[in-house]
Design an enzyme around this catalytic site. Structure first.
Site, PDB file in Angstrom:
ATOM      1  N   SER A 183      -8.353  10.749 -49.171  1.00  0.00           N
ATOM      2  CA  SER A 183      -8.008   9.655 -50.084  1.00  0.00           C
ATOM      3  C   SER A 183      -7.871  10.126 -51.522  1.00  0.00           C
ATOM      4  CB  SER A 183      -9.105   8.578 -50.030  1.00  0.00           C
ATOM      5  OG  SER A 183      -8.938   7.640 -51.064  1.00  0.00           O
ATOM      6  N   ALA A 184      -6.955   9.502 -52.252  1.00  0.00           N
ATOM      7  CA  ALA A 184      -6.757   9.815 -53.669  1.00  0.00           C
ATOM      8  C   ALA A 184      -7.785   9.103 -54.541  1.00  0.00           C
ATOM      9  CB  ALA A 184      -5.360   9.379 -54.094  1.00  0.00           C
ATOM     10  N   LYS A 187      -1.138  12.966 -54.301  1.00  0.00           N
ATOM     11  CA  LYS A 187      -0.065  12.846 -53.316  1.00  0.00           C
ATOM     12  C   LYS A 187       1.205  12.477 -54.080  1.00  0.00           C
ATOM     13  CE  LYS A 187      -3.446  10.875 -50.101  1.00  0.00           C
ATOM     14  NZ  LYS A 187      -3.913   9.658 -49.418  1.00  0.00           N
ATOM     15  N   THR A 207      -7.818  -2.565 -49.892  1.00  0.00           N
ATOM     16  CA  THR A 207      -8.266  -2.618 -51.288  1.00  0.00           C
ATOM     17  C   THR A 207      -7.115  -2.903 -52.234  1.00  0.00           C
ATOM     18  OG1 THR A 207      -8.111  -0.254 -51.169  1.00  0.00           O
ATOM     19  CG2 THR A 207     -10.331  -1.175 -51.189  1.00  0.00           C
ATOM     20  N   LYS A 221       0.892   1.965 -54.703  1.00  0.00           N
ATOM     21  CA  LYS A 221       0.206   2.379 -53.479  1.00  0.00           C
ATOM     22  C   LYS A 221       0.207   3.902 -53.306  1.00  0.00           C
ATOM     23  CE  LYS A 221       0.269  -1.803 -50.828  1.00  0.00           C
ATOM     24  NZ  LYS A 221       0.796  -2.550 -49.697  1.00  0.00           N
ATOM     25  N   GLU A 242      -1.240   7.250 -42.668  1.00  0.00           N
ATOM     26  CA  GLU A 242      -0.918   6.911 -44.063  1.00  0.00           C
ATOM     27  C   GLU A 242      -0.077   5.643 -44.188  1.00  0.00           C
ATOM     28  OE1 GLU A 242      -0.860   7.157 -47.203  1.00  0.00           O
ATOM     29  OE2 GLU A 242      -2.017   8.944 -47.624  1.00  0.00           O
ATOM     30  N   ASP A 243      -0.378   4.838 -45.205  1.00  0.00           N
ATOM     31  CA  ASP A 243       0.427   3.628 -45.441  1.00  0.00           C
ATOM     32  C   ASP A 243       1.383   3.792 -46.615  1.00  0.00           C
ATOM     33  OD1 ASP A 243      -1.714   3.595 -47.356  1.00  0.00           O
ATOM     34  OD2 ASP A 243      -1.135   1.537 -47.821  1.00  0.00           O
ATOM     35  N   ASP A 248      -6.042   8.155 -44.519  1.00  0.00           N
ATOM     36  CA  ASP A 248      -6.034   7.612 -45.858  1.00  0.00           C
ATOM     37  C   ASP A 248      -6.988   6.416 -45.827  1.00  0.00           C
ATOM     38  OD1 ASP A 248      -5.064   6.942 -48.503  1.00  0.00           O
ATOM     39  OD2 ASP A 248      -3.898   5.357 -47.543  1.00  0.00           O
ATOM     40  N   LEU A 249      -7.498   6.014 -46.971  1.00  0.00           N
ATOM     41  CA  LEU A 249      -8.465   4.901 -46.992  1.00  0.00           C
ATOM     42  C   LEU A 249      -7.794   3.570 -47.326  1.00  0.00           C
ATOM     43  CD1 LEU A 249     -11.469   3.955 -46.931  1.00  0.00           C
ATOM     44  CD2 LEU A 249     -11.587   4.544 -49.356  1.00  0.00           C
ATOM     45  N   ASP A 250      -7.290   3.477 -48.581  1.00  0.00           N
ATOM     46  CA  ASP A 250      -6.713   2.220 -49.056  1.00  0.00           C
ATOM     47  C   ASP A 250      -5.456   1.876 -48.271  1.00  0.00           C
ATOM     48  OD1 ASP A 250      -8.452   1.725 -51.452  1.00  0.00           O
ATOM     49  OD2 ASP A 250      -7.669   3.666 -52.043  1.00  0.00           O
TER      50      ASP A 250
HETATM   51  C1  G6P Z   1      -5.330   5.101 -53.580  1.00  0.00           C
HETATM   52  C2  G6P Z   1      -4.668   3.753 -53.817  1.00  0.00           C
HETATM   53  C3  G6P Z   1      -4.044   3.712 -55.190  1.00  0.00           C
HETATM   54  C4  G6P Z   1      -5.069   4.108 -56.253  1.00  0.00           C
HETATM   55  C5  G6P Z   1      -5.608   5.504 -55.975  1.00  0.00           C
HETATM   56  C6  G6P Z   1      -6.673   5.942 -56.972  1.00  0.00           C
HETATM   57  O1  G6P Z   1      -4.339   6.057 -53.371  1.00  0.00           O
HETATM   58  O2  G6P Z   1      -3.670   3.498 -52.835  1.00  0.00           O
HETATM   59  O3  G6P Z   1      -3.562   2.407 -55.426  1.00  0.00           O
HETATM   60  O4  G6P Z   1      -4.480   4.081 -57.542  1.00  0.00           O
HETATM   61  O5  G6P Z   1      -6.175   5.506 -54.673  1.00  0.00           O
HETATM   62  O6  G6P Z   1      -7.811   5.133 -56.803  1.00  0.00           O
HETATM   63  P1  G6P Z   1      -9.011   5.040 -57.803  1.00  0.00           P
HETATM   64  O7  G6P Z   1     -10.038   4.230 -57.052  1.00  0.00           O
HETATM   65  O8  G6P Z   1      -9.509   6.434 -58.059  1.00  0.00           O
HETATM   66  O9  G6P Z   1      -8.547   4.395 -59.058  1.00  0.00           O
HETATM   67 MG    MG Z   2      -3.066   4.147 -48.892  1.00  0.00          MG
END
Ligand code: G6P
Ligand code: MG
Length: 217
Positions: free
Chosen positions: A115-116, A146, A16, A44, A170-171, A8-10
């Site tokens: 990542s989402a 997710k 972020t 999150k 994943e966090d 996962d990224l964030d």
């Molecule tokens: C990640 C973050 C979420 C965020 C989602 C969508 O999963 O943890 O907090 O809402 O990405 O990100 P975006 O940059 O597309 O708004």
């Molecule tokens: Mg995350």
């Protein structure tokens, strides 16, 4: 055996969450309510539109807006967010992330981003992390957020490996649930009192030893 490591990224590779929070808080202020850091925990791993729904719920404004108005609010939040993250550089990569990515690669394990976020490429480019990934799946490539396993299953498919040959880092609870329902091994990054249903847990990637993850499997 583990053949791919999906990240996962964030919250795993980069923090972020604080920028997401600054942008959501700004939107809440415009709407006339306070959105706290604790409220932000609920966002999150959650998609942009679902995050907006939760935010409006917190402000007591659920179901007050049309789909069009909601889309405009989400777009405004994203403009601010993009401004904030545009100033990011390598110094904001979380401790141990690069070593972990390089460590898996050195052991012949494919590295995958799952990542989402629709902003994942912008972030990876700013942080100069693109070359560390064999496969990149972001929010522009999937339709189901997710805890649906779509993002991880697509990552496995593009890496040419089976779901059971993947380990996910994943966090967010939604991400851990997504990994488990994909039939993958889930490594949580965070605190045991805030997460559940994982196979292993670490405070950050700096604690993860790729060789040990493969041996324990
Ligand atoms: C990640 C973050 C979420 C965020 C989602 C969508 O999963 O943890 O907090 O809402 O990405 O990100 P975006 O940059 O597309 O708004
Ligand atoms: Mg995350």
């Amino acid at each position: 055996p583990i053949k791919a490591a999906i990240f996962d990224l964030d919250g795993v590779i980069v923090d972020t969450a604080k920028y997401h929070y600054m942008a959501w808080r700004r939107l809440a202020e415009e709407l006339g309510f306070v959105f706290t850091e604790k409220d932000n925990e609920r966002l999150k791993g959650v998609s942009r539109m679902r995050s907006l729904e939760i935010l409006l719920e917190v402000g007591g404004l659920a179901d007050r807006f049309t789909a069009e108005e909601m889309a405009a609010m989400a777009a405004r939040k994203n403009e601010w967010y993009v401004q904030y993250i545009s100033g990011m550089d390598e110094s904001e990569i979380l401790e141990g992330a690069v070593e972990c990515l390089a460590g898996f690669r050195a052991l012949g394990v494919k590295t995958v981003l799952g990542s989402a976020s629709k902003n994942a490429m912008l972030i990876l480019n700013n942080l100069r992390l693109v070359p560390y990934f064999d496969v990149i799946i972001d929010g522009t490539r999937v339709t189901k957020a997710k805890p649906d396993p779509e993002v991880f299953l697509l990552g496995a498919k593009e890496a040419g490996v089976k779901p059971e040959e993947c380990v996910v880092f994943e966090d967010a609870q939604a991400g851990i649930d997504a990994a488990k329902s994909a039939g993958m091994k889930a490594v949580a990054i965070g605190r045991p009192d805030e997460l559940h249903g994982y196979d292993r847990i670490f405070r950050g990637l700096y604690e993860v030893k790729p060789r040990e993850i493969l041996e324990q499997d």
